[in-house]
Structures are given as structure tokens and as C-alpha cells.
Write a protein that holds these residues in place. Structure first.
Motif, short mmCIF file in Angstrom:
data_model
loop_
_atom_site.label_atom_id
_atom_site.label_comp_id
_atom_site.label_asym_id
_atom_site.label_seq_id
_atom_site.Cartn_x
_atom_site.Cartn_y
_atom_site.Cartn_z
N PRO A 76 0.83 -1.22 0.00
CA PRO A 76 0.00 0.00 0.00
C PRO A 76 0.86 1.27 0.00
O PRO A 76 1.97 1.28 0.54
CB PRO A 76 -0.79 -0.13 1.30
CG PRO A 76 -0.81 -1.58 1.61
CD PRO A 76 0.51 -2.11 1.14
N ILE A 77 0.30 2.32 -0.60
CA ILE A 77 1.00 3.60 -0.70
C ILE A 77 0.06 4.72 -0.27
O ILE A 77 -1.01 4.89 -0.84
CB ILE A 77 1.49 3.87 -2.14
CG1 ILE A 77 2.39 2.72 -2.64
CG2 ILE A 77 2.25 5.19 -2.21
CD1 ILE A 77 2.71 2.80 -4.13
N LEU A 78 0.47 5.46 0.76
CA LEU A 78 -0.32 6.58 1.26
C LEU A 78 0.02 7.85 0.48
O LEU A 78 1.19 8.20 0.31
CB LEU A 78 -0.01 6.80 2.75
CG LEU A 78 -0.57 8.07 3.41
CD1 LEU A 78 -2.10 8.04 3.42
CD2 LEU A 78 -0.02 8.21 4.83
N LEU A 79 -1.03 8.56 0.01
CA LEU A 79 -0.86 9.85 -0.66
C LEU A 79 -0.98 10.95 0.38
O LEU A 79 -2.08 11.30 0.82
CB LEU A 79 -1.91 10.03 -1.75
CG LEU A 79 -2.06 8.89 -2.76
CD1 LEU A 79 -3.08 9.25 -3.84
CD2 LEU A 79 -0.72 8.54 -3.40
N LEU A 80 0.15 11.50 0.80
CA LEU A 80 0.17 12.41 1.94
C LEU A 80 -0.58 13.72 1.69
O LEU A 80 -1.07 14.34 2.64
CB LEU A 80 1.62 12.73 2.32
CG LEU A 80 2.41 11.57 2.94
CD1 LEU A 80 3.90 11.89 2.98
CD2 LEU A 80 1.91 11.24 4.33
N GLU A 81 -0.68 14.16 0.44
CA GLU A 81 -1.42 15.38 0.14
C GLU A 81 -2.83 15.08 -0.36
O GLU A 81 -3.56 16.01 -0.76
CB GLU A 81 -0.65 16.22 -0.88
CG GLU A 81 0.65 16.76 -0.32
CD GLU A 81 1.41 17.65 -1.30
OE1 GLU A 81 0.98 17.77 -2.47
OE2 GLU A 81 2.43 18.21 -0.90
N GLY A 82 -3.21 13.83 -0.34
CA GLY A 82 -4.56 13.45 -0.74
C GLY A 82 -4.79 13.54 -2.24
O GLY A 82 -3.86 13.75 -3.02
N PRO A 83 -6.05 13.38 -2.67
CA PRO A 83 -6.36 13.44 -4.10
C PRO A 83 -6.45 14.89 -4.58
O PRO A 83 -6.94 15.75 -3.86
CB PRO A 83 -7.73 12.75 -4.18
CG PRO A 83 -8.35 13.02 -2.84
CD PRO A 83 -7.24 13.04 -1.85
N PHE A 84 -5.98 15.13 -5.79
CA PHE A 84 -6.07 16.47 -6.37
C PHE A 84 -7.28 16.61 -7.29
O PHE A 84 -7.55 17.70 -7.80
CB PHE A 84 -4.79 16.80 -7.14
CG PHE A 84 -3.61 17.04 -6.25
CD1 PHE A 84 -3.35 18.31 -5.76
CD2 PHE A 84 -2.77 16.01 -5.87
CE1 PHE A 84 -2.26 18.56 -4.93
CE2 PHE A 84 -1.68 16.23 -5.04
CZ PHE A 84 -1.43 17.51 -4.56
N SER A 85 -7.99 15.53 -7.52
CA SER A 85 -9.17 15.58 -8.37
C SER A 85 -10.09 14.41 -8.03
O SER A 85 -9.68 13.43 -7.40
CB SER A 85 -8.79 15.52 -9.86
OG SER A 85 -8.29 14.24 -10.19
N PHE A 86 -11.31 14.51 -8.52
CA PHE A 86 -12.29 13.45 -8.36
C PHE A 86 -11.78 12.13 -8.96
O PHE A 86 -11.91 11.05 -8.37
CB PHE A 86 -13.59 13.93 -9.04
CG PHE A 86 -14.55 12.85 -9.43
CD1 PHE A 86 -15.30 12.17 -8.49
CD2 PHE A 86 -14.72 12.53 -10.77
CE1 PHE A 86 -16.21 11.20 -8.86
CE2 PHE A 86 -15.62 11.56 -11.15
CZ PHE A 86 -16.36 10.89 -10.19
N GLY A 87 -11.15 12.19 -10.16
CA GLY A 87 -10.67 10.98 -10.83
C GLY A 87 -9.59 10.25 -10.06
O GLY A 87 -9.45 9.02 -10.18
N GLU A 88 -8.82 10.98 -9.25
CA GLU A 88 -7.74 10.33 -8.50
C GLU A 88 -8.29 9.41 -7.42
O GLU A 88 -7.60 8.48 -6.99
CB GLU A 88 -6.80 11.38 -7.91
CG GLU A 88 -5.94 12.07 -8.96
CD GLU A 88 -4.85 12.94 -8.37
OE1 GLU A 88 -4.73 13.01 -7.12
OE2 GLU A 88 -4.11 13.56 -9.16
N VAL A 89 -9.49 9.66 -6.97
CA VAL A 89 -10.10 8.76 -5.97
C VAL A 89 -10.34 7.39 -6.59
O VAL A 89 -10.07 6.35 -5.97
CB VAL A 89 -11.41 9.36 -5.42
CG1 VAL A 89 -12.06 8.40 -4.43
CG2 VAL A 89 -11.15 10.70 -4.76
N GLN A 90 -10.80 7.37 -7.83
CA GLN A 90 -10.99 6.10 -8.54
C GLN A 90 -9.66 5.38 -8.72
O GLN A 90 -9.56 4.16 -8.49
CB GLN A 90 -11.61 6.35 -9.91
CG GLN A 90 -13.05 6.79 -9.90
CD GLN A 90 -13.54 7.04 -11.30
OE1 GLN A 90 -13.50 8.14 -11.81
NE2 GLN A 90 -13.98 5.98 -11.96
#
Length: 365
Positions: A76-90
Motif C-alpha cells: 500500500p502507498i499513502l498519498l500524503l497530500e490526498g487526491p487532487f481531483s475526483f478521478g484520482e479517488v478512482q
């Protein structure tokens, strides 16, 4: 023969530093932070070396995470700054990326995905709290409600980690860290949630803040996060050695100048070695006269302004120095933090600004 400026990356030293971080917080899990190209060391090779012994990695953004996936990393890889767009959640759902949720836009992205039924695998979410650094995260009074909201969201995994970040953990005994810990604990009271507070400095100096997860980064690469020495510093092993060679040696008379701008004037008859490394190779442009450098494993001093491709070094007091002799800019016997101090910056910057020009040679894979 290629230019001899190289960055030697010792992967066993990297693993040793991770094991140290893990041992300092035995009740926690330690996530390995490999953002910014593994602090300039090479994200994929470093992650491959660590993957057998780490439970997860952390990066800044989805681009860095995808690079790891394409390099064969499966943890697993944590994205520390979170998603930058709706598509990145997918994308996060598809690739088992964990999302840091730190603002209401992030929540809206998740709600959109839930509404449109676009997520096939539950999302593992971390919830960021602003406990006083005022950079990222929800305010403490919001945390309980947002935590419950995430838990009730059908596409979010039940196991949510609440996280924060310290502003002054690199100052031993600093009162503001204690304020942040108290703020954090008060905000999560009664939630029974998993927690994450500590970066490298927190891991090393604030055991009372070790949470369910810690996030060591800088210390993994063998450099201390503290301005003043700490008791654990001596056990860190430098991972990167930036090395080069002498390409010219000359005599300079007392009163003569060396380099651009004539910033170094010989105070005596001197011996000057030219080394093929410069700011184009990641050596700091603002390194002052007197910055330490090792020539044939002996301490010498920078003499003159750093050029793009070369530096000049006063080797008057170190015996015989010849073309082809070895030079260490930083590494095991010359901490990167010491060079950074002479350059008016920090070791973090020197590491992460390393360009691709110097060949990276990986040892002890």
C-alpha cells in the motif's frame, strides 16, 4: 570513461535506518516515506529494497505512487497530500493507494464517487487534523463529526487513521509539541481510532506521541532531523555518498584569487585542487569558503565560489594530492547536514534537489 561524479546509494544502510525507526516505536507500525524520489535517492530502487520489511509506503502525490506501481512495488502507498481531483479517488481504489483526507473538497470527491457508484474496492482513508501547524488538515472541533461521516460512507474502509503533523518536533522538549499532542488527544477522545503523529523527529525524540502508525522519512536516509545532536543520531547510517575526483592541481601564491568573483584570496602560498562537481551535480551553489570536503579521506576546505561543474579546494595541509584522487562531498564521514549548515540550508534540501546528472550506483541490494 564517464565523468567520475557519482552518488553511491547504500541500500543496506537504508534498511538499517528503517529497522532503527521501527525499533524505537515497537508498539507502532512504521510507514516508509519515499516522496520526492526517495529524498533524491531514487524512489523505485529504495522502495524495492525496503518492501520486504515495511508494511506500507508514503509519497506526496499520485504521480509518485504510480511510478512505484510501474516499478513493481505492490505494498500500500499513502498519498500524503490526498487526491487532487475526483478521478484520482478512482485511481486510488484501483491501485490500493491510501488517501489522506484533509479538506472539504476531498470529502466531496468521495461523496461523488459514492453517489456515482464508481468505486469497486473500499478506500483506506487517513483523516488529517490541524493541531497547530496550520498547513493542512481539518480543525480539531471538526474531527469527530468528519470521522463518523467517513465511517458511515459505504466506499470507505472502516479502519480510518487520524493523523497530524508536528511543527517543532526537531526541537527537543519543545512546549509546542506538547500542546499539539494535547490538542490531538482531546479532539479524538472517545473515537477509539488509529492514530499517526510522528515524523522522523517525533519517532526519535517524542515516544509519548508514537501512534498506531509513524511516518519516518528523513532519518531513513541516514541524516539527523535535529539541529542539535540527539542520543539516537549516532546509530543512523548515511545512505548517499556524493563522490568525485580531482581533475587538476595547481600552486597559488599568497595574495592571488581563486574562482569566480575572486571571493577567496590565498593568505599564504597554497595548493589548490579542482574537483569535477558543482551545482549542476547537486553540490550547493551557496556553500561558503571553508565548507568541509574530504580529499583522500582527509578534511579540506572549499576555496572559492562553486561553479556549475567544478569546485576548488585548499589542499595545502594534506600532503600529496594528485589528479584522479578521491573526493567525498558528503557521506558516512562527512554528514550532509554539516555541508548544508555551511550553505545556509538544511540536509533535506540538499538531498531532494539532487539532479539526475550524477550517476546513482546502488550497492548492497
Amino acid at each position: 570513461m564517464s565523468r567520475p561524479t557519482q552518488a553511491i546509494i547504500d541500500l543496506e544502510a537504508l534498511r538499517s535506518n528503517y529497522r532503527l525507526a521501527d525499533s524505537l516505536a515497537p508498539q507502532s507500525q512504521s510507514i516508509a516515506v519515499v516522496k520526492a524520489n526517495a529524498y533524491g535517492h531514487g524512489a523505485v530502487p529504495c522502495a524495492k529494497a525496503l518492501e520486504p520489511i515495511v508494511p506500507a509506503f508514503a509519497v506526496a502525490s499520485i504521480d509518485e505512487a504510480i511510478e512505484l506501481r510501474e516499478g513493481g512495488i505492490r505494498k500500500p502507498i499513502l498519498l500524503l497530500e490526498g487526491p487532487f481531483s475526483f478521478g484520482e479517488v478512482q485511481i486510488a481504489s484501483e491501485h490500493e493507494f491510501w488517501l489522506m483526507i484533509e479538506n472539504h473538497n476531498h470529502l466531496a470527491f468521495i461523496e461523488q464517487c459514492e453517489h456515482k457508484k464508481l468505486i469497486c474496492k473500499p478506500l483506506k482513508c487517513w483523516l488529517k487534523m490541524d493541531s497547530g501547524m496550520h498547513r493542512l488538515g481539518f480543525m480539531p472541533f471538526e474531527i469527530a463529526a468528519i470521522y463518523q461521516k467517513l465511517k458511515s460512507t459505504s466506499i470507505v474502509h472502516d479502519e480510518i487513521v487520524v493523523a497530524t503533523h508536528f511543527a517543532t518536533a526537531d526541537v527537543e522538549g519543545d512546549a509546542f509539541v506538547k500542546e499539539q499532542i494535547d490538542c490531538f488527544n482531546e479532539a479524538i477522545s472517545g473515537l477509539g481510532c488509529l492514530t499517526s503523529l510522528c515524523n522522523s523527529a517525533g519517532v526519535m525524540a517524542w515516544p509519548q506521541a508514537h501512534g498506531s502508525w509513524n511516518r519516518p522519512g528523513f532519518m531513513l536516509y541516514g541524516a539527523s532531523p535535529f539541529e542539535l545532536p540527539q542520543h539516537n543520531d549516532k546509530t543512523l547510517q548515511s545512505v548517499m555518498t556524493l563522490q568525485s575526483k580531482v581533475i587538476s592541481v595547481r600552486n597559488v601564491k599568497k595574495g592571488e584569487a581563486v574562482g569566480y568573483g575572486k571571493t577567496w584570496i590565498a593568505q599564504r602560498d597554497s595548493r589548490i585542487a579542482t574537483v569535477t562537481v558543482g551545482y549542476g551535480d547537486g553540490y550547493p551553489r551557496h556553500a561558503k569558503n571553508g565548507t568541509p570536503i574530504l580529499v583522500n579521506n582527509q578534511r579540506c576546505k572549499l576555496a572559492g565560489r562553486v561553479s556549475m561543474d567544478m569546485i576548488t579546494v585548499d589542499v595545502t595541509d594534506v600532503g600529496s594530492v594528485n589528479i584522479g584522487d578521491d573526493v567525498i562531498c558528503w557521506g558516512k564521514d562527512l554528514p550532509i547536514n554539516e555541508v548544508a549548515h555551511y550553505s545556509g540550508t538544511i540536509g533535506y534540501e540538499l538531498m531532494t534537489r539532487m539532479p539526475l546528472r550524477p550517476s546513482r550506483i546502488y550497492i548492497n541490494a
